[in-house]
Scaffold this motif. Structure first.
Motif, PDB file in Angstrom:
ATOM      1  N   ARG A  48      71.191 -44.078  43.551  1.00 36.42           N
ATOM      2  CA  ARG A  48      72.255 -44.989  43.939  1.00 36.42           C
ATOM      3  C   ARG A  48      73.663 -44.300  44.073  1.00 36.42           C
ATOM      4  N   THR A  49      73.224 -43.255  44.582  1.00 35.75           N
ATOM      5  CA  THR A  49      74.002 -42.515  45.750  1.00 35.75           C
ATOM      6  C   THR A  49      73.352 -42.506  47.355  1.00 35.75           C
ATOM      7  N   MET A  50      72.331 -43.395  47.043  1.00 38.06           N
ATOM      8  CA  MET A  50      71.856 -43.261  48.444  1.00 38.06           C
ATOM      9  C   MET A  50      72.144 -44.196  49.000  1.00 38.06           C
ATOM     10  N   GLU A  51      72.146 -44.489  50.204  1.00 39.16           N
ATOM     11  CA  GLU A  51      72.440 -45.560  51.920  1.00 39.16           C
ATOM     12  C   GLU A  51      71.093 -45.473  52.143  1.00 39.16           C
ATOM     13  N   PRO A  52      69.709 -46.849  52.231  1.00 44.49           N
ATOM     14  CA  PRO A  52      68.844 -46.861  52.983  1.00 44.49           C
ATOM     15  C   PRO A  52      68.909 -46.892  54.266  1.00 44.49           C
TER      16      PRO A  52
ATOM     17  N   ALA B 242      69.396 -47.765  57.784  1.00 40.66           N
ATOM     18  CA  ALA B 242      69.137 -48.960  58.647  1.00 40.66           C
ATOM     19  C   ALA B 242      68.161 -49.183  59.523  1.00 40.66           C
TER      20      ALA B 242
ATOM     21  N   TRP C  28      61.739 -45.480  59.167  1.00 38.56           N
ATOM     22  CA  TRP C  28      61.245 -45.425  57.368  1.00 38.56           C
ATOM     23  C   TRP C  28      60.006 -45.090  57.479  1.00 38.56           C
TER      24      TRP C  28
ATOM     25  N   THR D 156      60.730 -43.157  52.165  1.00 43.53           N
ATOM     26  CA  THR D 156      61.374 -42.374  52.758  1.00 43.53           C
ATOM     27  C   THR D 156      61.664 -41.485  51.996  1.00 43.53           C
TER      28      THR D 156
ATOM     29  N   PHE E 257      64.883 -51.910  48.009  1.00 42.58           N
ATOM     30  CA  PHE E 257      65.716 -50.668  48.315  1.00 42.58           C
ATOM     31  C   PHE E 257      65.701 -50.707  50.075  1.00 42.58           C
TER      32      PHE E 257
ATOM     33  N   HIS F 290      65.795 -52.442  52.068  1.00 43.14           N
ATOM     34  CA  HIS F 290      66.312 -54.097  52.608  1.00 43.14           C
ATOM     35  C   HIS F 290      68.232 -54.440  51.974  1.00 43.14           C
ATOM     36  N   ARG F 291      68.366 -53.293  51.405  1.00 45.87           N
ATOM     37  CA  ARG F 291      69.506 -53.781  49.583  1.00 45.87           C
ATOM     38  C   ARG F 291      69.041 -55.488  48.847  1.00 45.87           C
TER      39      ARG F 291
END
Length: 276
Positions: free
Chosen positions: A23-27, A29, A34, A44, A94, A96-97
């Motif tokens: 939850r703390t991680m941003e995929p 962009a 990837w 990832t 994940f 692609h949010r």
């Protein structure tokens, strides 16, 4: 030897630790960052770190156990205590949010599932099951749907994206299921699909190629919620790579009847299959 409830508690702690980290991680962009395991199949650093966090928890209390998973050994042991782990089932979602991805942790002893946790990360829903003790979501006991009329059913599925040679067979199956029910859905996470069957939101589910870490926890959720899980020939699902049909007794039987004619054409995967 730890009891199913002890194993469930340990699996829950391991899954919760990984979910908090994810939850703390941003995929990333940039798709160039990837990592790829295959066509449209990504991995990832988040997956790798999450599985390390899970392994630390499990190894501390069960140092002699075997841990297998997508980012670990792909050889599923059948003796002793085995942990079957997917740190991020739905990696493509994940990236692609798209908020449908989960941590899946299961325990088996001598090839028999004992405990399983599917933790829906974006919604913080923790599905849990222990052999002989039922399945729950939080404090709510889970039970599969009691619907028996296929024309009113909602069915989950997964696409054979890694096996394009199976697409003609799959599209035949899809056409028959779609026209015989009220709808078909695909989330991109088999662990969450099976949790939805256990919770009675899906009346059934099928997919042609799944790995043990995709389904181990979910299979126990369904069976402990009163449902049935098999391959396309109606055989119980073990800890190998396999097709899956799941549902309440009536919907499982209906799906099996629709799909088993094609099941004889289905070859087992040449290598590990997993969910994106």
């Amino acid at each position: 030897m730890l009891s199913p409830l002890d194993l469930l508690d340990l699996a829950t702690r391991a899954a919760t630790r990984a979910a908090r980290y994810i939850r703390t991680m941003e995929p990333p962009a940039d798709p160039q960052r990837w990592g790829r395991k295959g066509t449209s199949d990504f991995v990832t650093d988040v997956d790798r770190t999450a599985v390390a966090l899970i392994a630390e928890v499990l190894e501390e209390e069960t140092p002699k156990a075997t841990i297998v998973g997508e980012e670990l050994s792909s050889e599923t042991a059948v003796r002793g205590l085995v942990w079957i782990v997917d740190p991020l089932d739905g990696t493509t979602n994940f990236l692609h949010r798209y908020p449908m991805y989960a941590v899946s942790v299961a325990a088996a002893v001598d090839g028999i599932l004992q405990a399983g946790v599917v933790l829906d990360i974006p919604h913080d829903h923790c599905y849990r099951a222990a052999l002989g003790h039922g399945a729950t979501l939080g404090d709510t006991r889970l039970s599969v749907s009691d619907l028996t009329d296929p024309t009113a059913a909602l069915i989950g599925t997964g696409f054979p994206f890694k096996r394009p040679e199976w697409l003609p067979m799959y599209t035949r199956q899809f056409s028959g299921i779609l026209t015989g029910t009220s709808g078909v859905r695909r989330t991109g996470s088999a662990a969450l699909d099976l949790a939805a069957v256990a919770a009675g939101r899906y009346d059934g589910f099928w997919e042609l190629a799944l790995a043990p870490w995709d389904i181990a926890a979910g299979v126990l959720l369904v069976t402990e919620a009163g449902g049935t899980v098999s391959d396309l020939a109606g055989r119980p699902v073990g800890l190998g790579h396999t097709p899956v049909i799941a549902g309440n007794a009536a919907m499982h039987a209906w799906l099996l009847a629709q799909l088993e004619a094609d099941g004889s054409l289905l070859q087992q995967p040449a290598g590990p299959e997993n969910h994106p």
